[in-house]
Design a protein around this motif. Sequence first.
Motif, PDB file in Angstrom:
ATOM      1  N   PHE A 149       0.832  -1.200   0.000  1.00  0.00           N
ATOM      2  CA  PHE A 149       0.000   0.000   0.000  1.00  0.00           C
ATOM      3  C   PHE A 149       0.869   1.254   0.000  1.00  0.00           C
ATOM      4  CE2 PHE A 149      -2.795  -3.063   2.417  1.00  0.00           C
ATOM      5  CZ  PHE A 149      -3.578  -3.383   1.324  1.00  0.00           C
ATOM      6  N   HIS A 150       1.946   1.229   0.761  1.00  0.00           N
ATOM      7  CA  HIS A 150       2.866   2.371   0.763  1.00  0.00           C
ATOM      8  C   HIS A 150       3.497   2.559  -0.614  1.00  0.00           C
ATOM      9  CE1 HIS A 150       2.366   2.611   5.036  1.00  0.00           C
ATOM     10  NE2 HIS A 150       2.916   1.426   5.258  1.00  0.00           N
ATOM     11  N   TYR A 151       3.867   1.456  -1.230  1.00  0.00           N
ATOM     12  CA  TYR A 151       4.447   1.548  -2.569  1.00  0.00           C
ATOM     13  C   TYR A 151       3.419   2.082  -3.574  1.00  0.00           C
ATOM     14  CZ  TYR A 151       8.408  -1.209  -0.846  1.00  0.00           C
ATOM     15  OH  TYR A 151       9.510  -1.647  -0.153  1.00  0.00           O
ATOM     16  N   ALA A 152       2.165   1.700  -3.383  1.00  0.00           N
ATOM     17  CA  ALA A 152       1.112   2.206  -4.274  1.00  0.00           C
ATOM     18  C   ALA A 152       0.938   3.710  -4.109  1.00  0.00           C
ATOM     19  CB  ALA A 152      -0.202   1.483  -4.000  1.00  0.00           C
ATOM     20  N   TYR A 153       0.990   4.188  -2.865  1.00  0.00           N
ATOM     21  CA  TYR A 153       0.883   5.638  -2.646  1.00  0.00           C
ATOM     22  C   TYR A 153       2.052   6.356  -3.316  1.00  0.00           C
ATOM     23  CZ  TYR A 153      -2.304   4.115   1.101  1.00  0.00           C
ATOM     24  OH  TYR A 153      -3.312   3.524   1.813  1.00  0.00           O
ATOM     25  N   ALA A 154       3.231   5.757  -3.214  1.00  0.00           N
ATOM     26  CA  ALA A 154       4.409   6.372  -3.831  1.00  0.00           C
ATOM     27  C   ALA A 154       4.271   6.392  -5.343  1.00  0.00           C
ATOM     28  CB  ALA A 154       5.670   5.606  -3.424  1.00  0.00           C
ATOM     29  N   ALA A 155       3.867   5.264  -5.927  1.00  0.00           N
ATOM     30  CA  ALA A 155       3.814   5.151  -7.383  1.00  0.00           C
ATOM     31  C   ALA A 155       2.714   6.004  -7.990  1.00  0.00           C
ATOM     32  CB  ALA A 155       3.611   3.688  -7.779  1.00  0.00           C
ATOM     33  N   VAL A 156       1.529   5.996  -7.392  1.00  0.00           N
ATOM     34  CA  VAL A 156       0.366   6.635  -8.007  1.00  0.00           C
ATOM     35  C   VAL A 156       0.204   8.078  -7.551  1.00  0.00           C
ATOM     36  CG1 VAL A 156      -2.125   6.496  -8.353  1.00  0.00           C
ATOM     37  CG2 VAL A 156      -0.771   4.394  -8.207  1.00  0.00           C
ATOM     38  N   LEU A 157       0.368   8.321  -6.260  1.00  0.00           N
ATOM     39  CA  LEU A 157       0.194   9.668  -5.717  1.00  0.00           C
ATOM     40  C   LEU A 157       1.480  10.482  -5.714  1.00  0.00           C
ATOM     41  CD1 LEU A 157      -1.937   8.613  -2.625  1.00  0.00           C
ATOM     42  CD2 LEU A 157      -2.807   9.898  -4.584  1.00  0.00           C
ATOM     43  N   GLY A 158       2.613   9.783  -5.843  1.00  0.00           N
ATOM     44  CA  GLY A 158       3.889  10.476  -5.705  1.00  0.00           C
ATOM     45  C   GLY A 158       4.110  10.940  -4.278  1.00  0.00           C
ATOM     46  N   TRP A 159       3.542  10.219  -3.334  1.00  0.00           N
ATOM     47  CA  TRP A 159       3.611  10.581  -1.908  1.00  0.00           C
ATOM     48  C   TRP A 159       3.725   9.339  -1.059  1.00  0.00           C
ATOM     49  CZ3 TRP A 159       0.132   9.052   1.943  1.00  0.00           C
ATOM     50  CH2 TRP A 159       0.297   9.661   3.195  1.00  0.00           C
ATOM     51  N   SER A 160       4.694   9.301  -0.193  1.00  0.00           N
ATOM     52  CA  SER A 160       4.810   8.235   0.792  1.00  0.00           C
ATOM     53  C   SER A 160       5.990   8.523   1.709  1.00  0.00           C
ATOM     54  CB  SER A 160       4.985   6.858   0.135  1.00  0.00           C
ATOM     55  OG  SER A 160       5.211   5.865   1.123  1.00  0.00           O
ATOM     56  N   PRO A 161       5.736   9.173   2.854  1.00  0.00           N
ATOM     57  CA  PRO A 161       6.816   9.390   3.827  1.00  0.00           C
ATOM     58  C   PRO A 161       7.473   8.084   4.255  1.00  0.00           C
ATOM     59  CG  PRO A 161       4.878  10.689   4.398  1.00  0.00           C
ATOM     60  CD  PRO A 161       4.462   9.776   3.285  1.00  0.00           C
ATOM     61  N   VAL A 162       6.703   7.000   4.310  1.00  0.00           N
ATOM     62  CA  VAL A 162       7.255   5.705   4.703  1.00  0.00           C
ATOM     63  C   VAL A 162       8.264   5.225   3.675  1.00  0.00           C
ATOM     64  CG1 VAL A 162       6.706   3.261   5.084  1.00  0.00           C
ATOM     65  CG2 VAL A 162       5.242   5.043   6.065  1.00  0.00           C
ATOM     66  N   THR A 163       7.912   5.320   2.395  1.00  0.00           N
ATOM     67  CA  THR A 163       8.833   4.897   1.334  1.00  0.00           C
ATOM     68  C   THR A 163      10.062   5.807   1.295  1.00  0.00           C
ATOM     69  OG1 THR A 163       6.959   4.071   0.044  1.00  0.00           O
ATOM     70  CG2 THR A 163       9.027   4.383  -1.130  1.00  0.00           C
ATOM     71  N   ARG A 164       9.868   7.089   1.518  1.00  0.00           N
ATOM     72  CA  ARG A 164      11.026   8.017   1.559  1.00  0.00           C
ATOM     73  C   ARG A 164      12.002   7.598   2.654  1.00  0.00           C
ATOM     74  NH1 ARG A 164      10.836  12.349  -1.591  1.00  0.00           N
ATOM     75  NH2 ARG A 164       8.793  13.071  -2.342  1.00  0.00           N
ATOM     76  N   ALA A 165      11.468   7.276   3.830  1.00  0.00           N
ATOM     77  CA  ALA A 165      12.339   6.871   4.936  1.00  0.00           C
ATOM     78  C   ALA A 165      13.033   5.554   4.621  1.00  0.00           C
ATOM     79  CB  ALA A 165      11.516   6.749   6.218  1.00  0.00           C
ATOM     80  N   LEU A 166      12.293   4.632   3.992  1.00  0.00           N
ATOM     81  CA  LEU A 166      12.834   3.316   3.688  1.00  0.00           C
ATOM     82  C   LEU A 166      14.014   3.402   2.720  1.00  0.00           C
ATOM     83  CD1 LEU A 166      12.028   0.410   4.498  1.00  0.00           C
ATOM     84  CD2 LEU A 166      10.694   0.283   2.396  1.00  0.00           C
ATOM     85  N   PHE A 167      13.907   4.311   1.744  1.00  0.00           N
ATOM     86  CA  PHE A 167      14.949   4.430   0.729  1.00  0.00           C
ATOM     87  C   PHE A 167      15.828   5.662   0.920  1.00  0.00           C
ATOM     88  CE2 PHE A 167      11.991   1.518  -1.188  1.00  0.00           C
ATOM     89  CZ  PHE A 167      12.820   0.612  -1.842  1.00  0.00           C
ATOM     90  N   LYS A 168      15.700   6.274   2.108  1.00  0.00           N
ATOM     91  CA  LYS A 168      16.527   7.429   2.457  1.00  0.00           C
ATOM     92  C   LYS A 168      16.423   8.531   1.394  1.00  0.00           C
ATOM     93  CE  LYS A 168      19.822   4.867   5.334  1.00  0.00           C
ATOM     94  NZ  LYS A 168      18.769   3.963   5.748  1.00  0.00           N
ATOM     95  N   ARG A 169      15.194   8.915   1.102  1.00  0.00           N
ATOM     96  CA  ARG A 169      14.940   9.954   0.110  1.00  0.00           C
ATOM     97  C   ARG A 169      14.204  11.149   0.732  1.00  0.00           C
ATOM     98  NH1 ARG A 169      15.827   8.721  -5.314  1.00  0.00           N
ATOM     99  NH2 ARG A 169      17.249   6.936  -5.412  1.00  0.00           N
ATOM    100  N   LYS A 170      14.487  11.427   1.992  1.00  0.00           N
ATOM    101  CA  LYS A 170      13.859  12.588   2.625  1.00  0.00           C
ATOM    102  C   LYS A 170      14.439  13.870   2.032  1.00  0.00           C
ATOM    103  CE  LYS A 170      12.700  10.476   7.070  1.00  0.00           C
ATOM    104  NZ  LYS A 170      12.750  10.625   8.538  1.00  0.00           N
TER     105      LYS A 170
END
Length: 384
Positions: free
Chosen positions: A255-276
């Motif tokens: 679900f987090h990956y879906a938010y990142a891919a479709v919405l271009g938003w996911s603080p969780v994914t940013r933290a996971l991949f160190k993209r803050k």
Amino acid sequence: MDATSSLGLDEYQKQAKRTDKTKDKGNDFDLPVLGLVGEVGSLLSELKKKQRDSAAYVNYENTVLEELGDALWYLAIIAEHAGIILSDVANEAFPGHGNGFFLGFQPQHVLPLNSPTARFEKTLLRLAAATGGLASGIVDGKPPNSGSLQSDLAAVFSLLVETANEAGVTLETAARENLIKADDRWPIERSYPPLHDDDFPEDEQLPRELEVKIYERPVDGGKSYVLQRCNGIFIGDRLTDNIMKPDDYRFHDVFHYAYAAVLGWSPVTRALFKRKRKSQANVDEGQDGARAGLIEEGLATYVFGIAKDFDFFHGQKSGDLSITFLKNVRQFVRGYEVEKAPLWLWEEAILQGNHAFRFLQENRRGLLKLDIQTRSLTIEDLPL
């Protein structure tokens, strides 16, 4: 639609028709009539809540405006199904206005809705009675194109105008807000909003393309946990369901990956991949910080709970999810950059995330592919 020009009833009816999903269901009238009865009932319910809770009841004015717009929409659809022009309905209710009947014609009282009046209460009750009369005619099999149906519609329209007058708003405002809401949910053209991190350095952007291998590994005691690998590196925590009765929540990162891919938003994914986005301290703290991550986790849990009751939206397609559900989802992220994402885009993120989740439920492993440029999340078999 030009916000400075008057909105004609027939133009409104034409635009309302575009989002009609009740056509060819039942006898063409049951669903929109039930919808109209429901919206009038909601208006009465809002009045009751305001009287009971007084100042403690918030958002009363906006809710009344929305319910009025929804009631007008159902009225327009009933007329549309019967082949009746909405301006003809209005002219029967208010003779002498001609074919150019505009929604904003009504004289207005300066009457803020901070306290419902006795007159307003009686008007709503009369509106409920007129709506009941309309419903009674449909139940009794009144011919759709009969003059009596147009007269019933005119009676309801007249009281909608009176209700708006007593509420201190115009039906035109309610109609415009209704069309905006419809476009938010079912737009004529879908145009993706800009990505939130387009103007940031590449190392602070969500990865535009990403492949993640997700699979289970058994542990002692008959349990399993989920691992994730990207570019040969294990990422994230080893996840279990964290519930007494297993429900595969261990796969919820999709679900987090879906938010990142479709919405271009996911603080969780940013933290996971160190993209803050650390180049701007206020964005790093306010949009990518711990609180934002907790909000997203709460959102994912909420969506998971709803989806679980609906077989994780199996068989659902674009346009099918409840607008109330989607509005509740967006309410979670008020104050964050994604709060303005349209409802249809939230639906795409939720449907794509649940599609990937169902795949993992069935196969217990998969190769997840994110493509933010095309706003897509796909999944395929991951060989053993």
